[in-house]
Design a protein around this motif. Structure first.
Motif, short mmCIF file in Angstrom:
data_model
loop_
_atom_site.label_atom_id
_atom_site.label_comp_id
_atom_site.label_asym_id
_atom_site.label_seq_id
_atom_site.Cartn_x
_atom_site.Cartn_y
_atom_site.Cartn_z
N VAL A 160 -15.19 -19.64 58.59
CA VAL A 160 -14.11 -20.38 59.24
C VAL A 160 -14.73 -21.40 60.19
O VAL A 160 -15.43 -21.04 61.13
N GLN A 161 -14.44 -22.68 59.93
CA GLN A 161 -15.01 -23.78 60.71
C GLN A 161 -13.91 -24.79 61.05
O GLN A 161 -12.88 -24.84 60.36
N PRO A 162 -14.11 -25.59 62.09
CA PRO A 162 -13.07 -26.56 62.49
C PRO A 162 -12.68 -27.54 61.38
O PRO A 162 -11.53 -27.94 61.28
N PHE A 163 -13.64 -27.93 60.54
CA PHE A 163 -13.34 -28.91 59.50
C PHE A 163 -12.73 -28.27 58.25
O PHE A 163 -12.30 -28.97 57.35
N GLY A 164 -12.73 -26.95 58.18
CA GLY A 164 -12.19 -26.30 57.00
C GLY A 164 -12.87 -24.96 56.78
O GLY A 164 -13.94 -24.69 57.32
N SER A 165 -12.24 -24.12 56.00
CA SER A 165 -12.72 -22.77 55.77
C SER A 165 -12.90 -22.54 54.27
O SER A 165 -12.20 -23.13 53.46
N PHE A 166 -13.84 -21.66 53.93
CA PHE A 166 -14.14 -21.46 52.52
C PHE A 166 -14.75 -20.08 52.30
O PHE A 166 -15.14 -19.39 53.24
N ILE A 167 -14.84 -19.71 51.02
CA ILE A 167 -15.40 -18.42 50.61
C ILE A 167 -16.71 -18.66 49.89
O ILE A 167 -16.84 -19.61 49.11
N GLU A 168 -17.70 -17.81 50.15
CA GLU A 168 -18.94 -17.88 49.41
C GLU A 168 -19.55 -16.50 49.30
O GLU A 168 -19.14 -15.56 49.99
N LEU A 169 -20.54 -16.36 48.42
CA LEU A 169 -21.26 -15.11 48.27
C LEU A 169 -22.54 -15.20 49.09
O LEU A 169 -23.34 -16.12 48.89
N PRO A 170 -22.76 -14.27 50.03
CA PRO A 170 -23.97 -14.34 50.86
C PRO A 170 -25.22 -14.00 50.07
O PRO A 170 -25.15 -13.55 48.91
N ASP A 171 -26.35 -14.20 50.70
CA ASP A 171 -27.64 -13.85 50.10
C ASP A 171 -27.64 -12.38 49.69
O ASP A 171 -27.16 -11.52 50.44
N PRO A 172 -28.16 -12.03 48.50
CA PRO A 172 -28.13 -10.63 48.02
C PRO A 172 -28.72 -9.62 48.99
O PRO A 172 -28.19 -8.51 49.14
N SER A 173 -29.80 -9.98 49.67
CA SER A 173 -30.41 -9.04 50.61
C SER A 173 -29.49 -8.77 51.79
O SER A 173 -29.42 -7.64 52.29
N TYR A 174 -28.77 -9.80 52.24
CA TYR A 174 -27.83 -9.62 53.33
C TYR A 174 -26.61 -8.83 52.85
O TYR A 174 -26.06 -8.02 53.60
N SER A 175 -26.20 -9.06 51.60
CA SER A 175 -25.07 -8.33 51.05
C SER A 175 -25.33 -6.83 51.04
O SER A 175 -24.44 -6.02 51.34
N SER A 176 -26.54 -6.45 50.70
CA SER A 176 -26.89 -5.03 50.66
C SER A 176 -26.77 -4.42 52.05
O SER A 176 -26.28 -3.29 52.20
#
Length: 277
Positions: A160-176
């Motif tokens: 979530v950012q002032p210019f707009g918000s979006f969805i993404e998949l984080p880095d696999p190591s961070y996901s774990s």
């Protein structure tokens, strides 16, 4: 000026090759300008020659006097225009209106994140919240919410950012790492991010962030959730509870401001409900 009250004097205007409200095309994550011009004191401008193509107009001015255009911090102004098609001609008479964008407090950012998270698989749960580049009012221009879907073992990030918000998949190591955290509950009962940062500032943070550190920059990270297996895990706390974690850091950016290196930091663990350090 629009409703901002900021004079157009010394503003810049340019044509970008990408719609910055939807994507970033250059290596720094900023607008990919094809050409730029200075705005006259009366607000008029002319770009003398533009080759064939489709462009997006953008104007900006630093209003806080720091010499850097950072509209997502809430002080500087920016103006966006709809796309235009140019055929080897000059550009003038194009109307643009300044806007201000304000960083979010957590309680302002979370409803936005939840509205995007409805597309995740049924049963997805919130695991962790973090933010970077925060200010001393508890606001941030970059809130990150991590949700976990056990049905497909996937971690989703809502940014979530002032210019707009979006969805993404984080880095696999961070996901774990995120997947193994306890589910974050009762966020509505948490202290406000403004309260937390105010108490951290009073508990030594202000002295730390206002010291003289030469060429280094100051940056703040704020997190909320299970702090048992991260940078705050060595601080004495009850491992069954959720906490606010605040890191005051001095360091520097590399790779066109994409990567942050911390030189020295001071960590604070704060009560989930009261924000006490």
């Amino acid at each position: 000026s629009g409703t901002t009250g900021v004079s157009p004097q010394n503003a810049v205007v340019g044509l970008t090759l990408n719609n910055v409200l939807e994507s970033n095309s250059d290596s720094s994550g900023g607008p990919n300008f094809a050409m730029m011009a200075k705005v006259n004191n009366d607000g008029t401008f002319t770009i003398p020659y533009v080759s064939n193509g489709t462009y997006w107009p953008l104007a900006a001015k630093y209003a806080d006097g720091d010499g850097q255009i950072n509209p997502d911090l809430g002080n500087d102004v920016v103006a966006f225009g709809d796309s235009i098609i140019v055929n080897n001609s000059s550009i003038t008479g194009l109307g643009l209106t300044f806007q201000k964008f304000t960083p979010y407090l957590l309680n302002q950012a979370k409803p936005i994140a939840d509205s995007l998270a409805v597309v995740f698989p049924s049963g997805s749960v919130l695991k962790y919240i973090q933010s970077y580049e925060g200010d001393t009012l508890g606001r941030s221009r970059n809130w990150q919410f991590y949700y976990y879907a056990s049905s497909n073992s996937t971690v989703y990030e809502v940014r979530v950012q002032p210019f707009g918000s979006f969805i993404e998949l984080p880095d696999p190591s961070y996901s774990s790492w995120v997947a193994n955290l306890r589910t974050l509950t009762n966020v509505q009962t948490a202290a406000s991010s403004a309260t937390v940062v105010s108490k951290v500032d009073a508990a030594g943070g202000r002295a730390f962030r206002t010291q003289s550190m030469g060429q280094y920059e100051f940056q703040m990270q704020v997190t909320l959730g299970d702090q048992n297996n991260g940078m705050f895990s060595n601080l004495s706390h009850d491992p069954t509870k959720f906490y606010w974690g605040v890191s005051y850091e001095w360091g520097y950016h590399t790779n066109n401001n994409q990567n942050w290196t911390t030189v020295v930091s001071q960590l604070y663990l704060c009560d989930f409900v009261t924000g006490d350090v």
